[in-house]
Scaffold this motif. Structure first.
Motif, PDB file in Angstrom:
ATOM      1  N   ASP D 533       0.761  -1.186   0.128  1.00  0.00           N
ATOM      2  CA  ASP D 533       0.088   0.162   0.005  1.00  0.00           C
ATOM      3  C   ASP D 533       0.678   1.285   0.240  1.00  0.00           C
ATOM      4  N   ALA D 534       1.868   1.070   0.624  1.00  0.00           N
ATOM      5  CA  ALA D 534       3.055   2.382   0.568  1.00  0.00           C
ATOM      6  C   ALA D 534       3.658   2.482  -0.692  1.00  0.00           C
ATOM      7  N   GLY D 535       3.650   1.486  -1.404  1.00  0.00           N
ATOM      8  CA  GLY D 535       4.157   1.836  -2.750  1.00  0.00           C
ATOM      9  C   GLY D 535       5.563   1.300  -3.023  1.00  0.00           C
ATOM     10  N   VAL D 536       5.933   0.122  -2.133  1.00  0.00           N
ATOM     11  CA  VAL D 536       7.098  -0.519  -2.129  1.00  0.00           C
ATOM     12  C   VAL D 536       7.159  -1.320  -3.484  1.00  0.00           C
ATOM     13  N   THR D 537       8.118  -1.555  -4.288  1.00  0.00           N
ATOM     14  CA  THR D 537       8.246  -2.577  -5.231  1.00  0.00           C
ATOM     15  C   THR D 537       8.611  -3.852  -4.724  1.00  0.00           C
ATOM     16  N   ILE D 538       7.946  -4.877  -4.787  1.00  0.00           N
ATOM     17  CA  ILE D 538       8.113  -6.171  -4.202  1.00  0.00           C
ATOM     18  C   ILE D 538       8.031  -7.484  -5.111  1.00  0.00           C
ATOM     19  N   LEU D 539       9.047  -8.215  -4.920  1.00  0.00           N
ATOM     20  CA  LEU D 539       9.175  -9.572  -5.605  1.00  0.00           C
ATOM     21  C   LEU D 539       8.878 -10.708  -4.828  1.00  0.00           C
ATOM     22  N   ILE D 540       7.664 -11.392  -4.749  1.00  0.00           N
ATOM     23  CA  ILE D 540       7.597 -12.585  -3.641  1.00  0.00           C
ATOM     24  C   ILE D 540       7.758 -13.783  -4.301  1.00  0.00           C
ATOM     25  N   ILE D 541       8.667 -14.482  -3.840  1.00  0.00           N
ATOM     26  CA  ILE D 541       8.889 -16.055  -4.409  1.00  0.00           C
ATOM     27  C   ILE D 541       8.385 -16.877  -3.266  1.00  0.00           C
ATOM     28  N   ASP D 542       7.357 -17.737  -3.364  1.00  0.00           N
ATOM     29  CA  ASP D 542       7.218 -18.670  -2.145  1.00  0.00           C
ATOM     30  C   ASP D 542       6.313 -19.914  -2.736  1.00  0.00           C
ATOM     31  N   HIS D 543       6.487 -20.867  -1.780  1.00  0.00           N
ATOM     32  CA  HIS D 543       5.491 -22.112  -2.077  1.00  0.00           C
ATOM     33  C   HIS D 543       4.207 -22.019  -1.780  1.00  0.00           C
ATOM     34  N   ALA D 544       3.932 -20.922  -0.611  1.00  0.00           N
ATOM     35  CA  ALA D 544       2.779 -20.882  -0.098  1.00  0.00           C
ATOM     36  C   ALA D 544       1.621 -20.051  -0.940  1.00  0.00           C
ATOM     37  N   VAL D 545       1.218 -20.926  -2.030  1.00  0.00           N
ATOM     38  CA  VAL D 545       0.481 -20.128  -3.081  1.00  0.00           C
ATOM     39  C   VAL D 545      -0.565 -19.636  -2.889  1.00  0.00           C
ATOM     40  N   GLN D 546      -1.274 -19.873  -1.630  1.00  0.00           N
ATOM     41  CA  GLN D 546      -2.394 -19.323  -1.085  1.00  0.00           C
ATOM     42  C   GLN D 546      -2.058 -17.964  -0.731  1.00  0.00           C
ATOM     43  N   GLU D 547      -0.976 -17.767   0.154  1.00  0.00           N
ATOM     44  CA  GLU D 547      -0.663 -16.577   0.696  1.00  0.00           C
ATOM     45  C   GLU D 547      -0.029 -15.475  -0.533  1.00  0.00           C
ATOM     46  N   VAL D 548       0.558 -16.100  -1.492  1.00  0.00           N
ATOM     47  CA  VAL D 548       1.018 -14.958  -2.490  1.00  0.00           C
ATOM     48  C   VAL D 548      -0.241 -14.812  -3.281  1.00  0.00           C
ATOM     49  N   LEU D 549      -1.186 -15.547  -3.651  1.00  0.00           N
ATOM     50  CA  LEU D 549      -2.305 -15.111  -4.342  1.00  0.00           C
ATOM     51  C   LEU D 549      -3.069 -14.047  -3.708  1.00  0.00           C
ATOM     52  N   ARG D 550      -2.950 -13.989  -2.120  1.00  0.00           N
ATOM     53  CA  ARG D 550      -3.621 -13.055  -1.345  1.00  0.00           C
ATOM     54  C   ARG D 550      -3.019 -11.513  -1.433  1.00  0.00           C
ATOM     55  N   VAL D 551      -1.726 -11.531  -1.576  1.00  0.00           N
ATOM     56  CA  VAL D 551      -0.613 -10.400  -1.431  1.00  0.00           C
ATOM     57  C   VAL D 551      -0.286  -9.754  -2.764  1.00  0.00           C
ATOM     58  N   ALA D 552      -0.403 -10.265  -3.752  1.00  0.00           N
ATOM     59  CA  ALA D 552       0.440 -10.133  -5.029  1.00  0.00           C
ATOM     60  C   ALA D 552      -0.486  -9.452  -5.976  1.00  0.00           C
ATOM     61  N   ASP D 553      -0.096  -8.346  -6.667  1.00  0.00           N
ATOM     62  CA  ASP D 553      -0.947  -7.751  -7.821  1.00  0.00           C
ATOM     63  C   ASP D 553      -0.922  -8.732  -9.116  1.00  0.00           C
ATOM     64  N   ARG D 554       0.090  -9.307  -9.270  1.00  0.00           N
ATOM     65  CA  ARG D 554       0.395 -10.211 -10.491  1.00  0.00           C
ATOM     66  C   ARG D 554       1.117 -11.449  -9.971  1.00  0.00           C
ATOM     67  N   ILE D 555       0.846 -12.389 -10.806  1.00  0.00           N
ATOM     68  CA  ILE D 555       1.498 -13.738 -10.411  1.00  0.00           C
ATOM     69  C   ILE D 555       2.226 -14.398 -11.855  1.00  0.00           C
ATOM     70  N   VAL D 556       3.399 -14.743 -11.637  1.00  0.00           N
ATOM     71  CA  VAL D 556       4.003 -15.783 -12.701  1.00  0.00           C
ATOM     72  C   VAL D 556       4.281 -17.049 -12.132  1.00  0.00           C
ATOM     73  N   VAL D 557       3.785 -18.020 -13.018  1.00  0.00           N
ATOM     74  CA  VAL D 557       3.933 -19.409 -12.464  1.00  0.00           C
ATOM     75  C   VAL D 557       5.068 -19.996 -13.386  1.00  0.00           C
ATOM     76  N   LEU D 558       6.083 -20.579 -12.699  1.00  0.00           N
ATOM     77  CA  LEU D 558       7.310 -21.197 -13.296  1.00  0.00           C
ATOM     78  C   LEU D 558       7.027 -22.722 -13.267  1.00  0.00           C
ATOM     79  N   GLU D 559       7.520 -23.250 -14.388  1.00  0.00           N
ATOM     80  CA  GLU D 559       7.514 -24.884 -14.099  1.00  0.00           C
ATOM     81  C   GLU D 559       8.616 -25.200 -15.098  1.00  0.00           C
ATOM     82  N   PHE D 560       9.346 -26.335 -14.630  1.00  0.00           N
ATOM     83  CA  PHE D 560      10.380 -26.704 -15.249  1.00  0.00           C
ATOM     84  C   PHE D 560      11.327 -25.801 -16.118  1.00  0.00           C
ATOM     85  N   GLY D 561      11.571 -24.551 -15.108  1.00  0.00           N
ATOM     86  CA  GLY D 561      12.490 -23.540 -15.672  1.00  0.00           C
ATOM     87  C   GLY D 561      11.823 -22.497 -16.790  1.00  0.00           C
TER      88      GLY D 561
END
Lengths: 291, 247, 393, 595
Positions: D533-561
């Motif tokens: 909310d304060a406008g910090v640029t954030i990159l989140i990498i996590d296994h906890a899919v549900q959490e990431v889905l809740r806090v990120a604006d956009r999602i990138v899904v990687l599989e096999f590189g």
């Protein structure tokens, strides 16, 4: 340079004692992550005890076996009572090392008190000389080399073909995996210390027969064995043996052709150069531990 | 899962923290003798920790571990429960890569205290289960085998202990689909011989094709459990993995 | 907090060694007692020398004490272990002089270690340092007040050995010496003496790392040079090791060595390989049957039964005898100055162990003669008359 | 104990000993020698102990630096130059030699570096033995008395002992000041977390080299002490045995502890001296005492006793509560600490291979300034590899662009990225284990001062920034605790705080939610939301899919590189391809072997 084969031959003969000590150091390090600075003193103590038995009439061959047993048991006791209580893991790496330094001092002092400072002459297993590459080598040294090679072969056999030996290699590769398939770490540690100190006693016995039994018997050979271990890699048995033989030959070549005075410096200069190029030694696994 | 008295293995209210990091929180699972169970869940959900606890390889920081109804929590954390017939194939298989196939298998029996003759007998039996390539390469270092072959060796090493219960962490990891099926077929065959089997699997749908019971673990807690035949199983997985906010 | 206080207490404990008021006679002297101090390597590799040296001196002083002492005073001989380490020698000196308040240091062992103590012993405290089992030429040129020796310098010994080899008709001599200066300098003296005695003789020197065990490459190097004699200035283990390697290669090159190796350790360690080794000694052979040597063997058997008669203990026995004689001749009141004067009264004093000694203010080295010996059937035997190393014999 | 009290006590103790030794007639010659020996060994042991304790570097070659000090002193004294000059020169020479050696320390394991320094010790003995013109060779050299210009006179032996005690006191105080000050904190940081400290902008090998240089300079003072109190120098004083003794003293006293250094020095001097007179027994007693101390006090005497005496610490601190996190406070914190987010991260066509195995293939995504991007994927998808490329620990095999704002990142080393404004947090928090939370954050706040100044945020000092962060993140109650005493959730929050203290423009977070329970997760969630909310640029990498889905604006899904899917959280949540990647699909080809 016509005597080069002779110099190499005598280097290999000296190297066999270094190789046994080096192998002992590596076997113990792989099993318990302990650099055992007391290995030479333990072996020397065993030799002194057997000189007393020999004075009482024990034949040299039996004395050699006795020395191996005494040193091996002393090694086991060291692990059980001094090393194991320190706890596992790299946190105790330097603590264990300093404990073995302390143990070495104790043994050294005990030898001084019991046997005094005069060197004790140890009857060689055999007398006479044999000519190899135009250089005469005493039968004692030839037999020493032969037994050293046989001991190395026996160890190779043990680690290659017996279940417990394979288990020791497995445990060295992955302590955790070995434990979860049911291998007892304490048994592995005891055995490793027995074998490590036992083969060091073989080296000490022949060094004594070659010169004399004295409290500083293994001082300079142990130094060279460590050089060989670091050259070959602290985690590789083959590397340590090859490294130690290399040191034996380099040492003799340097002593003969370059300088009898700076041979240690030359040999150590080479090792430092090798380590800077390949920090884990030429056969050791790359491995970083921080204390 | 029902906590019936006939459970061969049971974790009751288990919690595990490692250096303060919470991995499991109040987890209770059990497996009846002869069952084939899957513990499924996304990465980092606590599956591996649970596998280690059920094998007795680590001791839980709270809760109890029961084997055949007897409390074995105190025995855990040393050499596992190998001698009681529990074999674990841990995360990443943890084979001895520098040792040969033969040596790896032999150690499985050695660790369980089998003698020379007995080891030879089991070795012949286990090689019978192995694919041709493994049998031919029995003197090769395990590190040089393919992923699928290594997984088979890992199963073989566990079987050398003559276990009654086999726990397998991520059997599908890094394997091609055809190999995954091969691995699961082997496990199903094993189950036919009366061995209790538990897999800890991220790739839940694949596991559900073979097992009869499953539990979804997420963030260190059991979210759902049920029978593989349950028609709602897919929905349970989606909830467990992706969360409940979806429409 | 508490631990810091503990450390302070520990340091305070170190301060308890205060100085005492001076006695009327010199320090270390009462009506009943004379205190002499010494340092010996009683631990470590060099203790192979230090232990018998201490035993020899102890035996003589005990014998004298049992005979009633020197003018009614018993000798208290305090020996500190210096482990052949200069720093520990300084510690020993400070303890002996500062705490024990000895009259003098006698029979101190080790050239380097003893030199380390000079600033304190000779310069600051001006305590006599007599009959050391150590020394180099620069200790005595010019003479230092309070420093008196009853030994022939190693340089002079080596020169004598070199001259002897030339006199034996050797034309191509190889000098093998250890690398520390204590061996290197005698090695150079031997080379110089050979050149002086026979300008046409070929002479080479090689330096070997002190403590070398594996002598094979050195023996091979020596054989390649094909000398007709080898002079070795090294410790007894190394002389034995070289001899073994040479004899093993069927080489019968004669070996000469200097006085510290003229001990029974050499035949013990070297066995048949060291037969015929020639050496110089500044004691008579320990096996002689003179009254002085009978007295030595009896004293050793009584006071140091675990020591076999040998050069090292005989030498220190002789040193102790010279010290006692100087004490006897010293004027009263006995102090450091009169003790030194007592030495100056020794003119051709024959202890029966060492050749006759003579001291004077300009002659701090009381002894310059040596006996040549050869190892036959495992026993050192005298060859010819004693030689004076300062003359061209 | 208060640091200043400790230093005053050290000074007072040193002054007392110096006064007692200096007063004629109290301490005998032998007592002087013992005190001098303890003093110069205390200096040397403190040097070795400092290096072992603060840097994890065990040097077995410190006698070489003592030798530098000793022979410099001897030569200067011979030429009649004042002792003050020789002390400065010894420090200079030893620190240059130490810096050169210390540079390579990070290349080796602890044990191998120990061996290398042991070789240094041997080489030094060899040089001393043969450089006769300077050292007198193996026969040694007599040292003329020291002449002091400050005192205007020549020191006798007693004066030399007083000087050595003074040097020891000053050395211990200087070592204490350095060790417990910002520099020491930095060395501890590098020791416990090389990666995290590099990510903060420290250069580990340079820090090691500086520490080694400092330690060498201290050790050289011990040499000066030996030269004038023994007044005779000989190679044996600097031999392997002496080096081993220093290690024994360090371990016995307790590495990294100043009182331990003093006690260790007293141990190696006093034990053999106490057993003097009975040859062999002194060696025996020394060996037995060493073994016994370590069997019963494995951390060394002082740390073990200190542990026994100290009233037992709070077991674990309070966990951070979501309720304690006030989004207004977070916003204020962001405004005070962070430059306005104007730069985005661009990754375009990135490939990474390890020996032919492709770990990442054609990865492209952007993190626009002020947004939060979530990067998810099943096991083996390449998330960690990607993070390591972004952090500079791996270099991309090829890439069209890896840019942060206008700055090309491809060739930037890890430690240079912090200065560009890239901060990162760690899966295991990787806090500096021997620093309190406050020190952890303060060490970063000092490094972030330059960036804040650039952004015009220099109103607050690093200490104020630290307090602000501690308060806003609910860490104030635990500020003085060591990380290991705290719940993992607090550690992870502190890791975020440490990153914010660097004033980054982008925060890359490696698994911020892993290993946490529900309460702790909600606290992290609150902080992340506040930052977003304060406008910090954030990159989140996590296994906890549900959490990431809740806090990120956009999602990138990687599989096999490879990038499997990209989109808004809702889109991803219902993407059948993503479901397949995560838990497989009936009949459909599942995961193919790639790892």
């Amino acid at each position: 340079m016509g005597d080069l084969p002779a110099v190499i031959a005598s280097g290999l003969v000296s190297g066999s004692a270094y190789a046994l000590l080096a192998l002992g150091i590596v076997i113990i390090f792989r099993s318990t992550d302990t650099v055992n600075f007391a290995i030479g003193d333990t072996a020397t103590l065993a030799v002194f005890l057997t000189t007393s038995a020999m004075a009482a009439g024990l034949p040299p061959a039996a004395a050699l076996v006795l020395a191996v047993l005494i040193a091996g048991l002393a090694g086991m006791a060291t692990e059980r009572f001094l090393i194991r209580p320190l706890g596992a893991g790299h946190k105790s790496l330097f603590i264990a090392l300093v404990v073995t330094i302390g143990l070495g001092l104790i043994i050294h002092a005990v030898i001084g008190v019991i046997w005094g400072q005069r060197p004790i002459v140890v009857a060689p297993v055999a007398t006479g000389t044999v000519r190899v590459f135009g250089v005469a080598l005493t039968l004692n040294k030839i037999i020493a080399t032969g037994i050293a090679l046989a001991a190395m072969a026996a160890i190779a056999w043990l680690f290659r073909f017996t279940a417990i030996g394979v288990a020791m290699r497995a445990s060295a590769e992955d302590h955790f995996a070995a434990r979860i398939i049911g291998i007892r770490p304490t048994v592995i540690a005891s055995l490793a210390w027995f074998i490590g100190c036992g083969i060091a006693a073989i080296a000490a016995f022949f060094l004594a027969a070659d010169g004399s039994a004295n409290a500083n018997l293994t001082l300079s050979p142990l130094f060279r064995a460590f050089a060989g271990v670091f050259l070959g890699g602290l985690t590789s048995m083959l590397g340590a043996a090859v490294g130690a033989f290399t040191i034996g030959v380099l040492d003799n070549v340097a002593g003969r052709y370059l300088s009898a005075n700076y041979r240690d410096t030359i040999v150590f200069g080479i090792i430092v150069a090798v380590l800077f190029i390949r920090p884990s030694g030429f056969l050791g696994a790359a491995r970083k531990e921080r204390v | 899962m029902s906590q019936d008295a006939t459970s061969m293995i049971e974790a009751a209210g288990v919690e595990h923290r490692y250096e303060g990091v919470l991995a499991l929180h109040d987890v209770s699972v059990s497996a009846p003798a002869g069952s084939f169970t899957a513990i499924v869940g996304p990465n980092g959900a606590g599956k591996s920790t649970l596998a280690l606890i059920l094998a007795g390889a680590i001791r839980p920081t709270a809760g109890r571990l029961l084997l055949d109804g007897a409390d074995v929590t105190e025995r855990a954390g040393r050499r596992g429960l190998v001698e009681a017939g529990v074999a674990l194939i841990p995360e990443g298989r943890r084979l001895f890569g520098q040792l040969t196939v033969d040596e790896n298998l032999t150690l499985g029996a050695f660790g369980a205290g089998a003698g020379r003759a007995e080891t030879a007998r089991r070795l012949a039996e286990v090689y019978g289960l192995m694919p041709e390539a493994v049998r031919k390469g029995k003197d090769r270092a395990v590190a040089t085998l393919s992923g699928g072959e290594q997984q088979m060796v890992a199963i073989g090493r566990a079987l050398m202990a003559r276990p009654r219960l086999v726990l397998i962490d991520e059997p599908s990891l890094g394997l091609a689909p055809i190999l995954i099926d091969k691995v699961y077929e082997t496990l199903a065959m094993l189950r036919q011989t009366g061995v209790t089997v538990m897999v800890f699997e991220q790739l839940a749908v694949k596991a559900l094709q073979y097992v009869d019971r499953f539990a979804v673990i997420e963030r260190g807690q059991i979210r759902h459990q049920g029978l593989a035949s349950d028609p709602d199983a897919r929905e349970m997985l989606r909830m467990g993995y992706m969360g409940a906010e979806a429409a | 907090m508490k631990t810091w206080a503990g450390a302070a207490a520990l340091l305070a404990g170190m301060l308890l060694t205060g100085a005492h008021a001076l006695a009327q006679v010199g320090p270390g002297v009462t009506d009943k007692e004379i205190k002499l101090g010494s340092w010996q390597p009683l631990s470590g590799p060099v203790s192979i020398y230090g232990v018998p040296v201490r035993a020899g001196a102890d035996a003589y002083f005990n014998m004298i004490n049992d005979q009633g002492g020197v003018k009614g005073r018993k000798i208290k001989f305090i020996v500190e272990d210096n482990a052949f380490n200069p720093q520990r020698t300084v510690a020993a000196a400070r303890k002996l002089i500062g705490s024990d308040e000895v009259l003098a240091i006698a029979v101190g062992f080790g050239t380097g270690p003893s030199a380390a103590a000079f600033p304190y012993v000779l310069q600051q405290e001006k305590v006599p340092f007599v009959t050391p089992y150590a020394g180099a030429e620069d200790w005595y040129t010019p003479p230092r007040p309070g420093l008196l020796s009853a030994q022939v310098l190693y340089e002079n010994q080596a020169a004598a050995v070199g001259r002897w080899a030339v006199k034996d008709g050797r034309k191509n001599i190889l000098v093998i010496h250890s690398d520390p200066a204590a061996y290197h300098k005698p090695g150079e003296s031997a080379v110089a003496a050979i050149r002086k005695a026979d300008a046409s003789a070929k002479v080479e020197a090689i330096s070997v790392k002190w403590g070398t065990q594996d002598y094979a490459p050195i023996a091979l190097d020596a054989l390649r040079r094909a000398p007709d004699a080898i002079i070795q200035i090294a410790v007894v283990q190394e002389v034995s090791a070289l001899a073994k390697e040479l004899r093993q290669q069927n080489s019968q090159i004669p070996i000469y060595t200097y006085s510290p190796n003229v001990t029974q350790s050499l035949p013990l360690l070297g066995g048949a390989a060291v037969e015929g080794v020639k050496g110089v000694s500044w004691t008579v052979p320990a096996s002689l049957d003179t009254p002085a040597l009978k007295e030595y063997r009896a004293a050793l058997a009584k006071y140091a039964p675990d020591q076999k008669p040998d050069f090292d203990s005989l030498l220190s026995f002789g040193f102790a005898k010279v010290v006692v004689e100087a004490l006897r001749r010293a004027d009263e009141p006995l102090n450091r100055a009169t003790f030194i004067e007592g030495f100056y009264k020794l003119k051709d004093y024959d202890s029966g162990v060492l050749p006759p000694v003579t001291f004077a203010p300009d002659r701090p080295l009381g002894l310059t003669t040596l006996q040549r010996v050869v190892l036959k059937n495992g026993v050192w035997e005298a060859v010819g008359e004693p030689i004076d190393t300062t003359a061209e014999w | 104990m208060n640091a200043w009290l400790r230093r005053i006590l050290t000074l007072a103790g040193g002054a007392l000993v110096a006064a007692v030794v200096g007063w004629p007639g109290i301490v005998g010659d032998y007592g002087q020698f013992v005190i001098a020996s303890i003093a110069f060994y205390a200096i040397a042991v403190a040097a070795v102990s400092l290096l072992a304790g603060l840097c994890g570097i065990w040097s077995m070659g410190h006698t070489a630096f003592m030798a530098i000090g000793a022979y410099t002193a001897a030569q200067f004294a011979l030429h009649g130059w004042p002792v003050e000059l020789s002390i400065l020169s010894a420090i200079g020479l030893a620190s240059i030699a130490g810096f050169i050696l210390g540079i390579s320390a990070g290349r080796f394991s602890v044990l191998y570096f120990g061996l290398l320094t042991l070789a240094l010790c041997m080489a030094a003995t060899e040089v001393i033995g043969h450089w006769t013109s300077i050292t007198g060779g193996d026969e040694g050299i007599q040292v003329s008395p020291a002449r002091s210009i400050l005192l205007g006179r020549t020191l006798d032996l007693r004066g030399a002992v007083v000087m050595t005690v003074t040097l020891a006191t000053l050395a211990l105080i200087v070592v204490d000041v350095v060790a417990s000050g910002p520099i020491g904190r930095r060395w501890l940081a590098v020791k416990s977390q090389r990666t995290a400290s590099a990510a903060m902008g420290l250069r580990p090998h340079v820090e090691n080299a500086k520490a080694f240089a400092f330690s060498a300079a201290v050790a050289s003072l011990a040499g000066v002490g030996i030269a004038f109190t023994i007044s005779y120098l000989d190679p044996i004083a600097f031999s392997l045995d002496a080096s081993v003794q220093l290690i024994v003293a360090t371990v016995v006293g307790g590495a990294g502890n100043l009182l331990g250094a003093l006690l260790g020095a007293a141990f190696i001097v006093a034990v053999p001296e106490a057993a003097r007179g009975i040859p062999n027994i002194s060696v025996f007693v020394f060996g037995a005492a060493t073994v016994a101390v370590l069997l019963f006090m494995q951390k060394g005497i002082v740390p073990t006793l200190a542990h026994l005496l100290r009233p037992s610490r709070r077991k674990a601190g309070e966990s951070v509560q979501a309720a304690a996190i006030d989004s207004a406070a977070i916003e204020e914190l962001v405004r005070a600490c962070l430059p306005r987010a104007t730069e985005g991260l661009v990754v375009d066509g990135l490939d990474l291979s390890f020996g032919g195995v492709k770990a990442l293939q054609d990865i492209s995504f952007t993190v626009p300034a002020g947004s939060a991007l979530g990067l998810i994927g099943p096991n083996g998808a390449g998330k960690t590899s990607l993070l390591n490329v972004i952090g500079g620990f791996y270099r991309a095999t090829s890439a069209r662009a890896v840019r942060f704002g206008a700055q090309d990142l491809i060739r930037q080393p890890p430690y240079a990225r912090a200065a560009l404004g890239m901060g990162r947090t760690f899966q295991h928090a990787e806090l500096f284990a021997e620093l309190t939370l406050r020190e952890n954050i303060a060490s970063a706040a000092r490094l972030g001062a330059a960036r804040r100044a650039q952004a015009g945020l220099s109103a607050r000092s690093p200490e104020e920034i630290t307090s602000l962060i501690l308060d806003a993140l609910g860490l104030a109650a635990n500020a003085e605790a060591l990380p290991s005493a705290l719940p993992f959730g607090v550690q992870k929050v502190a890791d975020i705080g440490r990153t914010l203290a660097l004033a980054p423009s982008l925060v890359a977070m490696d698994e911020p939610f892993s290993g946490l329970d529900e309460r702790e997760r909600s606290a992290i969630r609150a902080i992340l939301q506040g930052m977003r909310d304060a406008g910090v640029t954030i990159l989140i990498i996590d296994h906890a899919v549900q959490e990431v889905l809740r806090v990120a604006d956009r999602i990138v899904v990687l599989e096999f590189g490879r990038v499997l899917a990209e989109g808004a959280p809702e889109q991803i949540r219902n993407d059948p391809e993503v479901h397949r990647a995560y838990f497989g699909a009936d009949g459909a080809p599942a995961r193919t072997a790639a790892a």
